[in-house]
Motif scaffolding. Sequence first.
Motif, short mmCIF file in Angstrom:
data_model
loop_
_atom_site.label_atom_id
_atom_site.label_comp_id
_atom_site.label_asym_id
_atom_site.label_seq_id
_atom_site.Cartn_x
_atom_site.Cartn_y
_atom_site.Cartn_z
N VAL A 11 0.87 -1.17 0.00
CA VAL A 11 0.00 0.00 0.00
C VAL A 11 0.91 1.23 0.00
O VAL A 11 1.80 1.34 0.84
CB VAL A 11 -0.93 0.02 1.24
CG1 VAL A 11 -1.76 1.29 1.27
CG2 VAL A 11 -1.81 -1.22 1.26
N THR A 12 0.68 2.11 -0.96
CA THR A 12 1.47 3.33 -1.07
C THR A 12 0.53 4.52 -0.97
O THR A 12 -0.49 4.58 -1.66
CB THR A 12 2.20 3.37 -2.44
OG1 THR A 12 2.92 2.16 -2.62
CG2 THR A 12 3.14 4.55 -2.51
N ARG A 13 0.87 5.47 -0.11
CA ARG A 13 0.08 6.69 0.06
C ARG A 13 0.96 7.88 -0.30
O ARG A 13 2.11 7.95 0.12
CB ARG A 13 -0.38 6.86 1.51
CG ARG A 13 -1.34 5.81 1.97
CD ARG A 13 -1.63 5.98 3.47
NE ARG A 13 -2.44 4.91 3.96
CZ ARG A 13 -3.76 4.91 3.99
NH1 ARG A 13 -4.41 5.95 3.57
NH2 ARG A 13 -4.42 3.87 4.45
N TYR A 14 0.39 8.80 -1.06
CA TYR A 14 1.10 10.02 -1.39
C TYR A 14 0.09 11.10 -1.76
O TYR A 14 -1.08 10.83 -1.99
CB TYR A 14 2.10 9.80 -2.54
CG TYR A 14 1.51 9.15 -3.77
CD1 TYR A 14 1.04 9.92 -4.83
CD2 TYR A 14 1.43 7.76 -3.89
CE1 TYR A 14 0.49 9.34 -5.95
CE2 TYR A 14 0.89 7.17 -5.01
CZ TYR A 14 0.42 7.96 -6.03
OH TYR A 14 -0.12 7.38 -7.15
N SER A 15 0.56 12.34 -1.77
CA SER A 15 -0.31 13.48 -2.07
C SER A 15 -0.19 13.86 -3.54
O SER A 15 0.91 13.98 -4.07
CB SER A 15 0.06 14.69 -1.22
OG SER A 15 -0.20 14.42 0.13
N VAL A 16 -1.34 14.04 -4.17
CA VAL A 16 -1.40 14.52 -5.55
C VAL A 16 -1.97 15.92 -5.50
O VAL A 16 -3.00 16.17 -4.87
CB VAL A 16 -2.30 13.60 -6.41
CG1 VAL A 16 -2.48 14.18 -7.80
CG2 VAL A 16 -1.71 12.20 -6.48
N GLY A 17 -1.29 16.83 -6.14
CA GLY A 17 -1.74 18.21 -6.15
C GLY A 17 -2.09 18.67 -7.55
O GLY A 17 -1.56 18.15 -8.54
N THR A 18 -3.00 19.62 -7.63
CA THR A 18 -3.37 20.25 -8.89
C THR A 18 -3.18 21.75 -8.74
O THR A 18 -3.65 22.33 -7.77
CB THR A 18 -4.83 19.94 -9.27
OG1 THR A 18 -5.03 18.52 -9.26
CG2 THR A 18 -5.16 20.47 -10.66
N LEU A 19 -2.47 22.32 -9.69
CA LEU A 19 -2.26 23.77 -9.72
C LEU A 19 -2.97 24.31 -10.96
O LEU A 19 -2.76 23.81 -12.06
CB LEU A 19 -0.76 24.10 -9.81
CG LEU A 19 -0.39 25.57 -10.04
CD1 LEU A 19 -0.86 26.44 -8.87
CD2 LEU A 19 1.11 25.70 -10.26
N LYS A 50 6.93 16.79 0.47
CA LYS A 50 7.04 17.55 1.71
C LYS A 50 8.50 17.90 1.98
O LYS A 50 8.79 18.64 2.90
CB LYS A 50 6.45 16.75 2.87
CG LYS A 50 4.94 16.56 2.73
CD LYS A 50 4.36 15.97 3.98
CE LYS A 50 2.91 15.60 3.84
NZ LYS A 50 1.99 16.63 3.64
N ASP A 51 9.40 17.38 1.17
CA ASP A 51 10.82 17.64 1.31
C ASP A 51 11.11 19.08 0.89
O ASP A 51 11.00 19.43 -0.28
CB ASP A 51 11.60 16.66 0.43
CG ASP A 51 13.11 16.81 0.55
OD1 ASP A 51 13.57 17.79 1.17
OD2 ASP A 51 13.82 15.94 0.01
N THR A 52 11.46 19.92 1.86
CA THR A 52 11.68 21.35 1.57
C THR A 52 12.82 21.58 0.59
O THR A 52 12.84 22.60 -0.10
CB THR A 52 11.94 22.14 2.87
OG1 THR A 52 13.03 21.55 3.57
CG2 THR A 52 10.70 22.14 3.75
N ASN A 53 13.76 20.64 0.50
CA ASN A 53 14.85 20.78 -0.45
C ASN A 53 14.40 20.57 -1.89
O ASN A 53 15.07 21.02 -2.81
CB ASN A 53 15.98 19.80 -0.12
CG ASN A 53 16.61 20.09 1.23
OD1 ASN A 53 16.78 21.24 1.60
ND2 ASN A 53 16.93 19.05 1.96
N LYS A 54 13.28 19.89 -2.08
CA LYS A 54 12.80 19.59 -3.43
C LYS A 54 11.59 20.42 -3.84
O LYS A 54 11.18 20.39 -4.99
CB LYS A 54 12.45 18.11 -3.55
CG LYS A 54 13.64 17.20 -3.43
CD LYS A 54 13.25 15.76 -3.62
CE LYS A 54 14.48 14.86 -3.51
NZ LYS A 54 14.15 13.46 -3.69
N LYS A 55 10.99 21.17 -2.90
CA LYS A 55 9.77 21.92 -3.21
C LYS A 55 9.97 22.93 -4.33
O LYS A 55 9.12 23.05 -5.21
CB LYS A 55 9.24 22.64 -1.97
CG LYS A 55 8.39 21.77 -1.10
CD LYS A 55 7.72 22.60 -0.03
CE LYS A 55 6.72 21.76 0.71
NZ LYS A 55 5.93 22.55 1.64
#
Length: 187
Positions: free
Chosen positions: A130-138, A162-167
Amino acid sequence: MMLYYKLKYTAMKKIVFVPLLLFFLNSCSSVRVNSDYDKNVNFTQYKTYAFYKTGIDKVEISDLDKKRILRSIDECLATKGFTKSETPDLLINFFTKEREQVDVNQFNMGWCYGWGWGWNPWMWGGNNTVTRYSVGTLYINLIDAKKKELIWQGEGEGVLTKDTNKKDEVIKDFVTKILEQYPPHKK
């Protein structure tokens, strides 16, 4: 008989490899984009822009992410020859949506016994992940500043981090891919 099983096993390895390869390639894809526009608008008339502060203030994301989006839009529009202005041709607004995506993958060894893909009542060695992650739409909206009418909307959907280095990188990728669609190419 041994040769038959060896050939069958080799063929099964290839059958397993292809879907797994496609899964990993698909999971690495970045942003899916789409756009819509008013087909009666002459987009060559727009040369300047400003941000629609009232609309952007309502977006429910962190101020840091708002700054990242605004900075990325500035960079993209500058490469297209646009300039910021106090009396703009275009007003730019954006909004976002976020949802949690849950993927359930079931890998079982049912195919080893000739059952094909799917359920095997005598299966052992099955594995569920089971993999959970956030999908965003801009959504990026371009509004004719004089008429106060929406003339173009771009939409990008992808996996958030959520990694601030990659945002910075992720947000820039979203904005760049969306604004690649502007101006629209009329057919």
